[in-house]
Design an enzyme around this catalytic site. Structure first.
Site, mmCIF file in Angstrom:
data_model
loop_
_atom_site.group_PDB
_atom_site.id
_atom_site.type_symbol
_atom_site.label_atom_id
_atom_site.label_comp_id
_atom_site.label_asym_id
_atom_site.label_seq_id
_atom_site.Cartn_x
_atom_site.Cartn_y
_atom_site.Cartn_z
ATOM 1 C CG HIS A 169 38.932 36.073 46.389
ATOM 2 N ND1 HIS A 169 37.714 35.540 46.768
ATOM 3 C CD2 HIS A 169 38.759 36.567 45.151
ATOM 4 C CE1 HIS A 169 36.831 35.726 45.791
ATOM 5 N NE2 HIS A 169 37.444 36.343 44.795
ATOM 6 C CG ASP A 199 37.612 35.070 50.091
ATOM 7 O OD1 ASP A 199 38.038 36.230 49.961
ATOM 8 O OD2 ASP A 199 37.098 34.432 49.157
ATOM 9 C CB SER A 246 35.736 35.077 41.802
ATOM 10 O OG SER A 246 35.409 36.357 42.269
#
Lengths: 268, 710
Positions: free
Chosen positions: A248, A219, A97
């Protein structure tokens, strides 16, 4: 951070006995323990470096300097400081991320330091931009997240329970936000704004280090188009690996599968 | 007090009398206040304080108070950070000095409780040990250190302490093979051992038969023996006939024998009929009982069937006249209830406490027989008995009205919450401790109960009449040719109850006057809100409540309401202490698939409303994510707990982030907070990053820095 070394402040750990360095960097709202089930697959062949971002729950809250951590560059400084303190000259980097973005920025500054970047759930920009760019989120949806965080902050400051959690925001942002609400109420909003306001599309071309983009099948935070966009615009050799798992947080929901995919990506 | 010289005050009493008065005071805060009055009170208080639990931070050990020199019972297992390797992290040149300092501060210790993460802690502490140390309780929920030699946890102990009388390892994770060799190598020391508690709940396998035989032969003078073992005949080393023979012949002085199958730890509400039989035949049980004439307490929690046990249990009553406490797990046929003859367990007339688990053939007649035979029962527990109904339980309660004050009903198909409460209505004003399952039925008939007996007439009633009059009563519908008798309880006529008798929609105006402790079990997803209306409306003296929520959140639909119902407990005015155990509620922390709730939402659901109770002390076990061995407090949970403004003590049996702990600093009178991961395996510091040692110290410093008014 005053007199405390960065290695202590950010809980840096080096595990394993290989001869190559491998960095695992977590995303906002979790900490290095998110990698605990992936780690065992790599300790034989690598020296694995784990650390906590300054906004992680396990770091002394005093270290979070509001003036410093306004943009991603400060986080990049921290990463490079850690690697320098450990005298690392070359490493592979796995970032989830926001840490994927941090890794990319770090590789622009110090391209010789990184042999490979593996980017899990990465996105150069989360907001949609007209018809040409589909980042996945609309301004209105993100505002929902911000107002939930504001409500939490207000409640907390006044001695009430901050009750909003990731699941309370619209479905589109829910998956991404679920860990964001784990951070401190006073910095959650601050840090989240940094995340949602970042637009790194312009610098993608400056990344020369080879990249492997790992994208899960579903996601909700990162549409498939973003992965394709990044592959097309990254400056170095880049590949996309489509992961046969949802969500995610593949390092939490499917750690052994992800570890296997990482091994393949690292060997290429 | 300033008064004229002729007035005498407490301070003028001679010391001998004052010290006797002080010695009787056990409440810690009262003692602390006493010691502040004047110098002589301070001296006397310290002289009479015999028991102390230390709760400071281990890094401050050098500052340990030295005024408590008369303490004999010392507990240092709860030092912060919890689970700390005392003196050993890291081990330095100062470590032996610190150990010595601890010993000097408490020179008279006879009983010690200690968290032993590494054996070095014990070695250091015992190096120059307390001469009078007799009782030792070791605690370890962390994993056994890697590479440890077998037995090294205990080697120092028995070689240095030659007159130990009691060793408690029930909370100490070790390997069963660690202990027996050490015991057999130190028979001079083990000859003085009187109590040995090996009921280690963190075991999954338990002690094998040969290990038990070795242990009991090394400790011939044992009076209390508790052991976790395995009765399943398919396993190597299962407990069978030879083991029980060995126990009886090796340790004839046993007063307390407690043998539990390890599956009762992992699955306490187990299946009613596991199908398989244990290999314990009648002759063995009889030989066991004959061999232990001093037996006062017997617990056999066998998780396989022991059939036709009635005859063996009759032996129990004749061979063990001192027997007071019995617990049987999966014994079938404990009393056959044929006609009105007393048999089986009902012949143990002196029994004060009886617990029956998973006795598939125990029915209402059996209950009544037990009520008649074990007429002095103070405590009765029943679990997993599918044949018993409200009728039988109620009759039994009537029979035991004079003595019964502690009851538990769990996992009995015919006894939902309302039925259980109705069944205990006859002793509603006497019960002090109660457990039941919060199983709510759709259409609860809140009418009054059935069989009304004239209890005074019962004494004269012979067995067969009783059985007849009971047997004819089918569904509570009174047969017309039987006169309805009023219930007359002792000397006080219970007016409101008698009035409601005639009422077809009898609602209890009665209160549970003596109820102090309530324990509930509830399935995840069910609500607590129906508790008062099920029959527990008025509990004026209820102080402590223990709620266990169990089940699998994964796959559960989202609850329709936002609150589990804790705020309903505000109707109990004296409630100050709560244990909320969601530890066996399983779910996803971060990885819930779409459509399912993360645990943070479940915690919000459970804890919503807790701020409206005026709790003084709270123990909370967060729900767990099994996949990652994580039991942690989420943001809404921390926020909701912060709203308990009257809290003084808060213990969380799990982990959480430092910044969530900091929420609790807003609770004005909060004095004692600790994260206690007392489940196996307790997370190691390096893997569970939520509460690092530094975080713990910072939090406690912040907690202690605040000004507390009392």
């Amino acid at each position: 951070m005053g007199s405390t070394s960065i290695l202590d402040a950010l809980n840096v750990r080096v595990e394993g006995s290989g001869d190559k360095y491998l960095v695992f960097a977590h995303g906002f709202g979790t900490d290095q323990s998110a990698w605990q089930r992936v780690l065992p697959y790599f300790t034989r062949n690598y020296k694995v470096i784990l650390y906590d971002l300054v906004c992680a729950g396990s770091v002394n809250p005093d270290y979070f300097d509001y003036r410093r951590y306004t943009a991603l560059d400060a986080y990049v400084d921290d990463l490079l400081n850690i690697l320098d303190s450990l005298h690392v000259t070359r490493c592979a980097y796995v970032g989830h991320s926001i840490s994927a973005m941090i890794g990319m920025l770090a590789s622009i500054r110090r391209p010789e330091l990184f042999s490979k970047l593996i980017l899990i759930g990465a996105s150069p920009r989360f907001l949609n931009d007209g018809e040409n760019y589909h980042g996945g989120f609309e301004q209105g949806e993100i505002e929902h997240v911000f107002s939930a965080m504001e409500a939490n902050y207000e409640a907390w400051v006044n001695g009430f329970a901050p009750l909003a959690v990731g699941a309370d925001v619209p479905a589109a942002v829910r998956e991404f936000s679920r860990t964001l609400f784990n951070m401190r109420p006073d910095i959650t909003l601050f840090v989240s704004r940094t995340v949602f306001n970042s637009d790194l599309r312009g610098i993608l071309g400056l990344v020369k280090v080879p990249c492997c983009i790992m994208q899960t099948a579903r996601d909700m935070s990162v549409p498939a188009a973003v992965a394709t966009y990044m592959k097309e615009h990254l400056g170095g050799k880049s590949t996309i690996q489509w992961l046969d798992t949802e969500g995610h947080l593949p390092h939490l929901s499917a750690p052994s599968y992800l570890a296997h995919q990482l091994e393949i990506a690292l060997s290429q | 007090m300033v008064g004229n010289n002729l007035a005498t005050s407490v301070t003028q009493l001679p010391e001998e009398i004052l010290s006797k008065v002080f010695a009787g005071i056990t409440h810690t805060r009262t003692r602390n206040s006493l010691s502040l009055v004047c110098q002589s009170f301070y001296r006397l208080e310290r002289k009479t304080r015999t028991s102390l639990t230390l709760r400071g931070n281990a890094r401050d050990l050098y500052r340990i108070p030295t005024s408590f020199t008369h303490v004999t019972n010392l507990d240092v297992s709860l030092l912060s950070p919890w689970g700390h390797a005392l003196f050993c992290s890291p081990i330095t040149a100062d470590s032996p000095l610190l150990a010595q300092r601890l010993r000097n501060a408490f020179p008279r210790v006879t009983s010690l409780t200690l968290y032993v993460r590494h054996p070095q802690t014990l070695q250091l502490l015992l190096f120059n040990h307390w001469p009078d140390l007799r009782q030792l309780r070791l605690v370890r929920w962390h994993q056994r250190p890697q590479g440890l030699q077998p037995g090294s946890d205990f080697a120092a102990l028995f070689s240095r302490c030659r007159s130990l009388t009691s060793l408690d390892l029930s909370s100490f994770y070790h390997w069963p093979e660690d202990l027996p060799p050490v015991l057999s190598a130190n028979t001079a020391a083990t000859a003085s051992l009187r109590r040995l508690n090996l009921l280690t709940t963190s075991f999954t396998e338990g002690f094998k038969s040969n290990q038990i035989e070795s242990i009991t032969s090394s400790c011939p003078n044992l009076e209390h023996f508790l052991v976790a073992c395995n009765f399943d005949p398919r396993y190597i080393g299962f407990v069978g006939d030879e083991t029980l023979f060995a126990i009886a012949s090796n340790c004839p002085k046993l007063k307390l024998l407690h043998m539990a199958d390890t599956s009762s730890f992992t699955n306490p509400r187990g299946d009613e009929e596991a199908g398989e039989d244990a290999r314990l035949n009648r002759g063995t049980l009889e030989a066991l009982f004959s061999g232990l004439p001093l037996l006062e307490e017997l617990v056999l929690d066998v998780c396989k069937n022991v059939t036709e046990s009635s005859v063996s249990l009759e032996m129990l009553s004749s061979k063990c006249p001192n027997l007071k406490v019995v617990k049987l797990g999966q014994f079938q046929g404990i009393c056959l209830a044929i006609g009105s003859r007393l048999d089986g367990i009902a012949l143990c007339h002196g029994l004060r406490s009886l617990s029956v688990n998973n006795c598939g053939d125990l029915d209402d007649m059996g209950l009544i027989e037990i009520g008649r035979g074990c007429s002095r029962l103070v405590k009765f527990e029943i679990q997993g008995c599918k044949l018993v109904t409200e009728k039988g339980l109620r009759t039994m309660a009537c029979l035991l009205r004079r003595t019964l004050i502690d009851v538990k009903v769990a996992s009995c198909v015919n006894l939902d919450a309302a039925a259980t409460l109705r069944a205990f209505e006859p002793i509603q004003d006497r019960i002090e401790r109660l457990h039941f399952d919060c199983v709510w039925k759709e259409n609860d008939n809140f009418g009054h109960g059935f069989c009304n007996f004239d209890l005074n007439a019962l004494d004269g009633l012979n067995g067969s009449e009783l059985m007849d009059s009971f047997g004819r009563d089918e569904c509570g519908e009174d047969t017309s040719n039987r006169k309805r008798q009023k219930c007359v309880y002792g000397s006080e006529a219970d007016d409101s109850f008698l009035q409601s008798n005639g009422n077809s929609n009898g609602y209890y105006g009665n209160s549970w006057d003596k109820l102090q402790y309530l324990s509930l079990w509830i399935k995840v997803g069910d609500l607590l809100t129906q508790l008062p209306s099920a029959g527990l409306e008025d509990c004026p003296n209820l102080e402590e409540i223990c709620i266990k929520v169990e089940g699998d959140c994964r796959g559960q639909p989202k609850p329709a309401v936002s609150e589990f119902g804790l705020s309903i407990l505000a109707c109990y005015p004296q409630l100050s202490k709560m244990q909320l155990d969601c530890g066996d509620t399983k779910g996803f922390v971060y990885t819930a698939p779409s459509g399912q709730m993360d645990l943070s939402l479940w915690e919000r659901f459970f804890l919503n409303g807790i701020g409206s109770l005026s709790l003084n002390e709270l123990h909370y076990w967060p729900p767990q994510d099994e996949d990652v061995n994580q039991r942690c407090l989420s943001l809404p949970a921390a926020g909701l707990l912060q709203e308990c403004y009257t809290l003084r003590k808060l213990f969380i049996h799990g982990t959480t982030h430092e910044h969530f702990m900091n929420f609790f600093l807003k609770i004005p009178n909060l004095r004692d907070v600790q994260l206690r991961e007392d489940y196996y395996p307790a997370p190691e510091n390096d893997m569970s990053t939520e509460m690092r040692v530094g975080s713990c110290s910072r939090f406690e410093d912040a907690l202690n820095r605040r000004q507390i008014c009392d």
